[in-house]
Design an enzyme around this catalytic site. Sequence first.
Site, PDB file in Angstrom:
ATOM      1  N   GLU A 118       0.820  -1.204   0.000  1.00 26.75           N
ATOM      2  CA  GLU A 118       0.000   0.000   0.000  1.00 26.75           C
ATOM      3  C   GLU A 118       0.857   1.260   0.000  1.00 26.75           C
ATOM      4  O   GLU A 118       0.541   2.241  -0.693  1.00 26.75           O
ATOM      5  CB  GLU A 118      -0.939   0.009   1.218  1.00 26.75           C
ATOM      6  CG  GLU A 118      -1.964  -1.112   1.246  1.00 26.75           C
ATOM      7  CD  GLU A 118      -3.058  -0.934   0.212  1.00 26.75           C
ATOM      8  OE1 GLU A 118      -3.073   0.092  -0.501  1.00 26.75           O
ATOM      9  OE2 GLU A 118      -3.910  -1.834   0.115  1.00 26.75           O
ATOM     10  N   ASP A 265      -4.540  -9.794  -8.540  1.00 26.28           N
ATOM     11  CA  ASP A 265      -4.958  -8.876  -9.602  1.00 26.28           C
ATOM     12  C   ASP A 265      -3.836  -8.034 -10.208  1.00 26.28           C
ATOM     13  O   ASP A 265      -3.529  -8.137 -11.398  1.00 26.28           O
ATOM     14  CB  ASP A 265      -6.089  -7.960  -9.094  1.00 26.28           C
ATOM     15  CG  ASP A 265      -5.781  -7.336  -7.737  1.00 26.28           C
ATOM     16  OD1 ASP A 265      -4.704  -7.614  -7.182  1.00 26.28           O
ATOM     17  OD2 ASP A 265      -6.616  -6.558  -7.233  1.00 26.28           O
ATOM     18  N   GLU A 359     -18.786  -6.143  -2.561  1.00 24.66           N
ATOM     19  CA  GLU A 359     -17.402  -6.578  -2.405  1.00 24.66           C
ATOM     20  C   GLU A 359     -17.215  -8.003  -2.914  1.00 24.66           C
ATOM     21  O   GLU A 359     -16.136  -8.358  -3.393  1.00 24.66           O
ATOM     22  CB  GLU A 359     -16.997  -6.466  -0.928  1.00 24.66           C
ATOM     23  CG  GLU A 359     -15.521  -6.526  -0.680  1.00 24.66           C
ATOM     24  CD  GLU A 359     -14.761  -5.270  -1.103  1.00 24.66           C
ATOM     25  OE1 GLU A 359     -13.709  -5.007  -0.523  1.00 24.66           O
ATOM     26  OE2 GLU A 359     -15.213  -4.544  -2.009  1.00 24.66           O
ATOM     27  N   GLU A 377     -12.396   0.369  -9.569  1.00 22.74           N
ATOM     28  CA  GLU A 377     -12.008  -0.530 -10.666  1.00 22.74           C
ATOM     29  C   GLU A 377     -13.050  -0.592 -11.779  1.00 22.74           C
ATOM     30  O   GLU A 377     -12.700  -0.667 -12.960  1.00 22.74           O
ATOM     31  CB  GLU A 377     -11.728  -1.937 -10.130  1.00 22.74           C
ATOM     32  CG  GLU A 377     -10.429  -2.092  -9.372  1.00 22.74           C
ATOM     33  CD  GLU A 377     -10.493  -1.558  -7.957  1.00 22.74           C
ATOM     34  OE1 GLU A 377      -9.424  -1.408  -7.324  1.00 22.74           O
ATOM     35  OE2 GLU A 377     -11.612  -1.274  -7.479  1.00 22.74           O
ATOM     36  N   THR A 463      -1.456   1.023 -10.788  1.00 21.36           N
ATOM     37  CA  THR A 463      -2.673   0.411 -10.250  1.00 21.36           C
ATOM     38  C   THR A 463      -3.433   1.372  -9.351  1.00 21.36           C
ATOM     39  O   THR A 463      -4.612   1.168  -9.081  1.00 21.36           O
ATOM     40  CB  THR A 463      -2.327  -0.878  -9.479  1.00 21.36           C
ATOM     41  OG1 THR A 463      -3.507  -1.632  -9.233  1.00 21.36           O
ATOM     42  CG2 THR A 463      -1.650  -0.560  -8.155  1.00 21.36           C
TER      43      THR A 463
END
Length: 883
Positions: A118, A265, A359, A377, A463
């Site tokens: 993160e 992902d 989710e 996304e 991302t």
Amino acid sequence: MIEATSRFPGEAECRYQLLCPFPCRNQVVEMFDHAYQNYMDHAYPADELMPLTCRGRVRGLEPSRGDIDDALGKFSLTLIDTLDTLALLNKTAEFEAAVRRVLSDVRLDNDIVVSVFETNIRVLGGLLGGHSMALLLKEGGQHMLWYKDELLHMAKDLGLRLLPAFNTSSGLPYPRVNLRYGVRGPETRTGTETDTCTACAGTIILEFAALSRFTGNPVFENHARRALDFIWEKRQRNSNLVGTTINIHSGEWVRRDSGVGAGIDSYYEYLLKAYVLLGDDLFLQRFNTHYASIMKYISQPPLLLDVHIHKPLLPARTWMDSLLAFFPGLQVLKGDIRPAIETHEMLYQVTKKHNFLPEAFTTDFRVHWAQHPLRPEFAESTYFLYKATRDPYYLEVGRTVLENLNRFARVPCGFAAMKDVRTGSHEDRMDSFFLAEMFKYLFLLFADPEDLPFDVEGYIFTTEAHLLPLSLSTAFLPLLSSWCIYIYIYIYIYIFFFFFFFSPYEMELDDSNFDWSCPNTRLLFPDPAFPRSLREPIRTAVDRSCPRPVEPGLGRPPLRARDFMANNPEHLELLRRMGVSLIHLKDGRVQLVQHATQAVSAVAAEDGLRFMQEMMELSSQQQKEQLPPRAVQIVSQPFLGRVVLTAGPAQFGMDLSKSSTGVKPYSGCTELANAALLQGRIALLQRGQCMFAEKARHIQKAGALGGIVIDDNEGSSSDTAPLFQMAGDGRNTDDVTLPLLFLFHKEGNILLEALREYKEVEVLLSDKARDREAIFKGKALHSSLLKSSKYLIPFFSLCDMLDEEEEDCSPEEERGSSAPSAQPGLMGTEEHHPVGQDEPGQQDVGSRDEPAADGDSSQSMDALLADWKEDLEAFQQMEKDEL
């Protein structure tokens, strides 16, 4: 044609029948301003905004949320994550001011453990994106002329602080690192982990390579490449898939399920984007190998289902998570448009049914995990599909996203994450990626090229949607040895002679010939209706699998917890149909219990479950802040402060604990004839029939400066019943500013008896008894209590609380000979939302029984004084216990 009214700026203009993107673009900017300004006003320099309570989230000061908090490092996360969004949205002045704030306020040497993943994508990526924008603006010659790579220096400092995490035998990074102490030693409080997710270790290359090429130091890119090499070597060789979790020391797969969602992902995303940014064919070769296996085993159009890496024909689960919504956008970048259209359409249909993408959801498109933390996304894939096809359908999809954000997530202090998409309940959370990604993709979706301050074609999106310039591919290149140069020259000569002597029409072409190129979408879709023909079967399949449930015979929305009234016969009938029963408790509360088998239909049972979940959420919200008891102190003669009645607080209105003077009423008893007589007085109210907050609003509107609600449940007492807190009505109660206290039946009768006996009564509403010693001696109250202020409130007694034949209580000199009679309608009745849950699955809500009798007015004063003494002693003991 546009809609006549709108709730938010730009909303109506965005609703053209023939979609015009520009008003929607303006609405995106307005929404961004709403979110960003509230962060700056209420949260900065905290990492994130808590939009429901309008304050910043500071790690260590708020209850831990587990791994989610690893993104917080006390480095003003949201501001750094938003830098390049400000530049993209043409907010140049705000961008420059934000950069100055980051440079002056943010420190990176904090003794705090953060997520390597993160921190890399949000903070390091945010600093690099901000540096790229600063360079761009400086080159324009009008802005950021003072800038001298300060953000890049901060990025390098942060990169060096992350490097200790890569000190493993495999080269895979530890999942966490201490920004000050690294990963070794007891002071780091980390370094003992053995596992990390594939995406956590494989989503480093873009930021680290950009840092290396900006600074000329290859150490960062080398570590990122080493991690990617190790994951590639550990792939399952038969299926060419990777697992979700890997041991950072041995390389053993801890979780062997494989998909394109959470945990994996962005590993796939970074393989392809590393090729685009760095130009290294090795990354594209690996991506193409993985992609072929994904389409063979995981893709079941329009679904993307996890499988086992050793048995790829065996599904690993029957649900999908929302993070896979990025994959259609990645397929556009790859050039595989058809499955991108199909998967995106499936996601859009699920979104339309629940307003947001849950989710997680099942293969029949029902909710599996109901949360939605405002993930971007789906908007990302929508933008890339529109860019590839120019199909206006995707503008409509984007408009739906805008409307749902404004209708369901927008709150006064920003945008709140959805705790449950089925009920529309909120979570006190606005993640930094909402500003970094969501508004960036939505703005690009609706913007025209001339609206953009630069050409985004020259950048790659990380991302986290941070912008890195493609020029980095030539910024730092390793030197090639002379024999490598000769090999490349030989290959080029061979290709030249091959195409010179052989006609391209004689070559056999298959898909492998196009693995290194992007498709021309105009050739792929010569018929504009072709994308629609791909979407229609998906829409039909979703509708068939998950029809919109409506209970037969009702034809209206189900009952919501915030609207429920226990004395409403229609609501009670709806509860019965949902299989929910009402149990009255002795203390005046009620419990709600649901038995799904007693519901009239499956749809009604589902509505009942949703209703109970709403009730439990309301209850838990109210239980989070347990307030101490308050005091109603009778200070007029002959009591002189010796009578202290224990009162329950309200979770709204004036906070008596923050008042230094308390609320001291003036002596006087008048007859209420209209609302004007209530001005400047305290209203005496009876419990029942409506919400406490509604009652407070009514008396506040009439000019009252306080209120006391008396329980209608005969025999209730603070001696035997738990402390009662009056809750709000499920809506914002900031408009209620007066104090409101609750007395049980016994304590309320003491106050009523004092009114009957002495006619003129003064009371003090406060968090605790005040200046009792002076009052006991019969002396005047302390000057602080007698100062003219908004807390000096004349007491208003309602005569119609007494028996009808009771003598008029208005002083003769006040009412005259023709005083109007009391108006019972101003004796508002009140009710509350649930404040506790006694047993699992059982929900307490306030009692709504008929009002009880007032009690025996002939009760002797001796007995009353004995009760008063007991109450005073009990309250003194509670003060000692700090309740």
